[in-house]
Design a protein around this motif. Structure first.
Motif, short mmCIF file in Angstrom:
data_model
loop_
_atom_site.label_atom_id
_atom_site.label_comp_id
_atom_site.label_asym_id
_atom_site.label_seq_id
_atom_site.Cartn_x
_atom_site.Cartn_y
_atom_site.Cartn_z
N ILE A 63 -8.95 1.24 -1.29
CA ILE A 63 -8.38 2.43 -1.13
C ILE A 63 -9.02 2.58 0.31
O ILE A 63 -10.52 2.33 0.37
N PHE A 64 -8.34 2.97 1.29
CA PHE A 64 -8.97 3.45 2.46
C PHE A 64 -8.59 4.98 2.95
O PHE A 64 -7.50 5.34 2.49
N LEU B 5 -4.72 8.13 4.08
CA LEU B 5 -5.17 7.90 2.49
C LEU B 5 -4.30 6.90 1.97
O LEU B 5 -3.15 7.13 2.00
N ALA B 6 -4.64 5.62 1.97
CA ALA B 6 -3.71 4.60 1.49
C ALA B 6 -4.33 3.57 0.41
O ALA B 6 -5.72 3.38 0.44
N LEU B 7 -3.67 3.55 -0.61
CA LEU B 7 -3.99 2.73 -1.90
C LEU B 7 -3.38 1.73 -1.77
O LEU B 7 -2.20 1.40 -1.73
N LYS C 249 0.77 -1.02 -0.02
CA LYS C 249 0.01 -0.02 -0.03
C LYS C 249 0.86 1.09 0.16
O LYS C 249 1.99 1.04 0.57
N TYR C 250 0.20 2.30 -0.67
CA TYR C 250 1.18 3.55 -0.67
C TYR C 250 0.23 4.60 0.43
O TYR C 250 -1.10 4.72 0.07
N GLN C 251 1.01 5.23 1.17
CA GLN C 251 0.19 6.15 2.00
C GLN C 251 0.47 7.43 1.84
O GLN C 251 1.84 7.95 1.76
N PHE C 252 -0.44 8.33 1.39
CA PHE C 252 -0.43 9.90 1.12
C PHE C 252 -0.34 10.65 2.30
O PHE C 252 0.54 11.77 2.04
N PHE C 253 -0.88 10.47 3.40
CA PHE C 253 -0.62 11.49 4.56
C PHE C 253 0.06 10.84 5.94
O PHE C 253 1.20 10.44 5.65
N TYR D 128 -13.97 3.32 2.76
CA TYR D 128 -13.17 2.04 2.08
C TYR D 128 -13.92 1.66 0.81
O TYR D 128 -15.15 1.64 0.82
N LEU D 129 -13.25 1.43 -0.39
CA LEU D 129 -13.55 1.06 -1.61
C LEU D 129 -12.69 -0.23 -2.15
O LEU D 129 -11.54 0.13 -2.09
N GLY D 130 -13.12 -1.27 -2.42
CA GLY D 130 -12.26 -2.08 -3.02
C GLY D 130 -12.93 -2.96 -3.99
O GLY D 130 -14.25 -3.22 -4.31
N TYR D 131 -12.01 -3.62 -4.98
CA TYR D 131 -12.62 -4.65 -6.10
C TYR D 131 -11.71 -5.86 -5.72
O TYR D 131 -10.60 -5.82 -5.55
#
Length: 452
Positions: free
Chosen positions: A301-302, A267-269, A243-247, A316-319
């Protein structure tokens, strides 16, 4: 040995997810005694200060305790044909312990950690009086480098998605959607697996790779045209999640929280995969036994975005794409209230079960808004979540909804939740296709306690 309280802000070793026989009795009694002492010791004190026993003057070595539990009071509108102890039951009210965890952890010279967790799920009227407590976690990890930790044992380190290993004492919703933990209690032990793992953080990146030897499947049955877990020597299971963490950055832990109660900006992708060869089998058109792999993929994404006036949005949104082989489908009901069906029974089975996990595609979301009650310290957190799945075996999509509200007396340390769950009931139509037949609901009142 001196006993000192940790200073606020000191890092705590990551929490674990978490359920008897004679070898565990002494250990179980010790946990109960320590939990009682803990409660007495902390009466009237802030729960943000952890209980730790420091073993060195420089605080580099210590041990600590955690206790979490969830109690449910629920009314369930049962699936058609549900039997409870042989009697038809269209609806049922019950009281249960949804989860119970006793955990002790230790850190040695800042680099080596040991975690032990005992616990159980779904202690209800059907589990008799055994109160069986399972060994959930027992693993060790060591930080080889500031960007790399290695470890092994029985643990909840997992891949595929953020909530493949959810921190159940910090959920945003009432409960975990079953498809998020797709092999639960089939080839694992309440998520836990016998595994070795590598994990770390570098800059904004958080990553993990897990190598597991799955348990023998619970459903060890002969192959049929629909895919099932194979009764063969299991292949190695490999999982990864990055995951990549923006903040702000989350702590490195096997388990991911569903919310920080508006106290962090996150915010984590994420992207994950899991693979196991020779995991499934089925019969082909020529009645030959064919083995196949499990291949699981997810992107998610969370986010938790605080605003003004102690308010926050969490989402949270996931596929998810799961391949368990042709037409695999698992009907499951967590903390089920039913134990049989009569001639009116449907494909969805007894109690609160529904076709939750299968080969196919799934979209899942969670959304909540949190704010502080004016003039008080408590917070209100309404939430909603949903699952939309297109599975090979079903002629119609699966739609599952949950909504409710959390009342946070002291964050996740003391929480009351009221939730409404709406699930599909599937059955065969006159031409044999599995379609949605009806829908059923449940209303759940939960109290959660988290001491650490």
């Amino acid at each position: 040995m001196k006993i000192r309280l940790a200073k606020p802000g000191h890092m705590i070793f990551p929490n674990a997810y978490a359920s008897t026989n004679k070898p565990y009795r002494a250990l179980r009694r010790l946990f109960f005694l320590l939990a009682l002492l803990f409660c007495l010791f902390y009466q009237g004190q802030a729960q943000r200060i952890p209980l730790r026993f420091y073993l060195e003057k420089d605080s580099s070595s210590y041990a600590g305790l955690r206790l979490t539990g969830q109690v449910w009071m629920r009314y369930n509108q049962n699936n058609p044909g549900t039997l409870i102890n042989g009697e038809p039951s269209p609806g049922f009210f019950d009281i249960s312990v949804r989860r119970l965890r006793f955990q002790t952890y230790a850190r040695i010279r800042e680099k080596t950690n040991l975690t032990l967790t005992l616990g159980q799920n779904n202690i209800n009227y059907l589990t008799a009086r055994s109160g069986e407590i399972r060994l959930l976690d027992f693993y060790v990890d060591h930080r080889l480098h500031r960007n790399l930790t290695v470890g092994g044992g029985q643990s909840g380190w997992n891949g595929t998605s953020r909530f493949a290993a959810p921190l159940t004492s910090k959920l945003l919703t009432l409960d975990v959607s079953p498809f998020l933990i797709p092999t639960v209690n089939q080839t694992d032990n309440i998520l836990r697996k016998l595994s070795a793992f590598l994990a770390g953080q570098a800059g904004a990146w958080d990553y993990r790779v897990v190598f597991s030897r799955p348990y023998a499947p619970v459903e060890n049955t002969a192959p049929v045209p629909d895919s099932r877990f194979a009764g063969l020597k299991p292949g190695m299971q490999t999982a990864a999640y990055v995951k990549y963490q923006f903040f702000e950055h989350e702590s490195l832990s096997p388990f991911h929280p569903g919310t920080y109660d508006g106290e962090k900006k996150i915010l984590a992708l994420g992207l994950g995969i899991e693979k196991q060869n020779r995991a499934m089998w089925h019969l082909n058109a020529a009645s030959d036994t064919v083995t196949s792999a499990i291949t699981l993929f997810a992107a998610d994404i969370f986010g938790e975005l605080p605003g003004y006036n102690d308010k926050a949005w969490t989402f949270y949104l996931g596929y998810f794409y799961y391949d368990f082989g042709p037409n695999y489908l698992r009907v499951i009901g967590f903390n089920n209230v039913g134990n049989g069906t009569n001639e009116r029974g449907t494909f969805s089975g007894t109690g609160n079960a529904w076709p939750a996990i299968g080969t196919g595609h799934t979209g899942h979301f969670q959304l909540a808004h949190t704010w502080k009650i004016p003039g008080r310290t408590e917070k209100i957190q309404p939430f909603v979540s949903g699952q939309y799945s297109v599975y090979e075996k079903l002629q119609e999509p699966v739609r599952y909804l949950e909504g409710g509200v959390n009342l946070l007396f002291d964050g996740q340390r003391s929480k009351v939740s009221l939730a409404f769950q709406n699930r599909p009931v599937f059955d065969a139509n006159p031409v044999g296709s599995l379609v949605q037949y009806q829908r059923r609901t449940a209303v759940v009142l939960q109290y959660q306690l988290r001491l650490e």
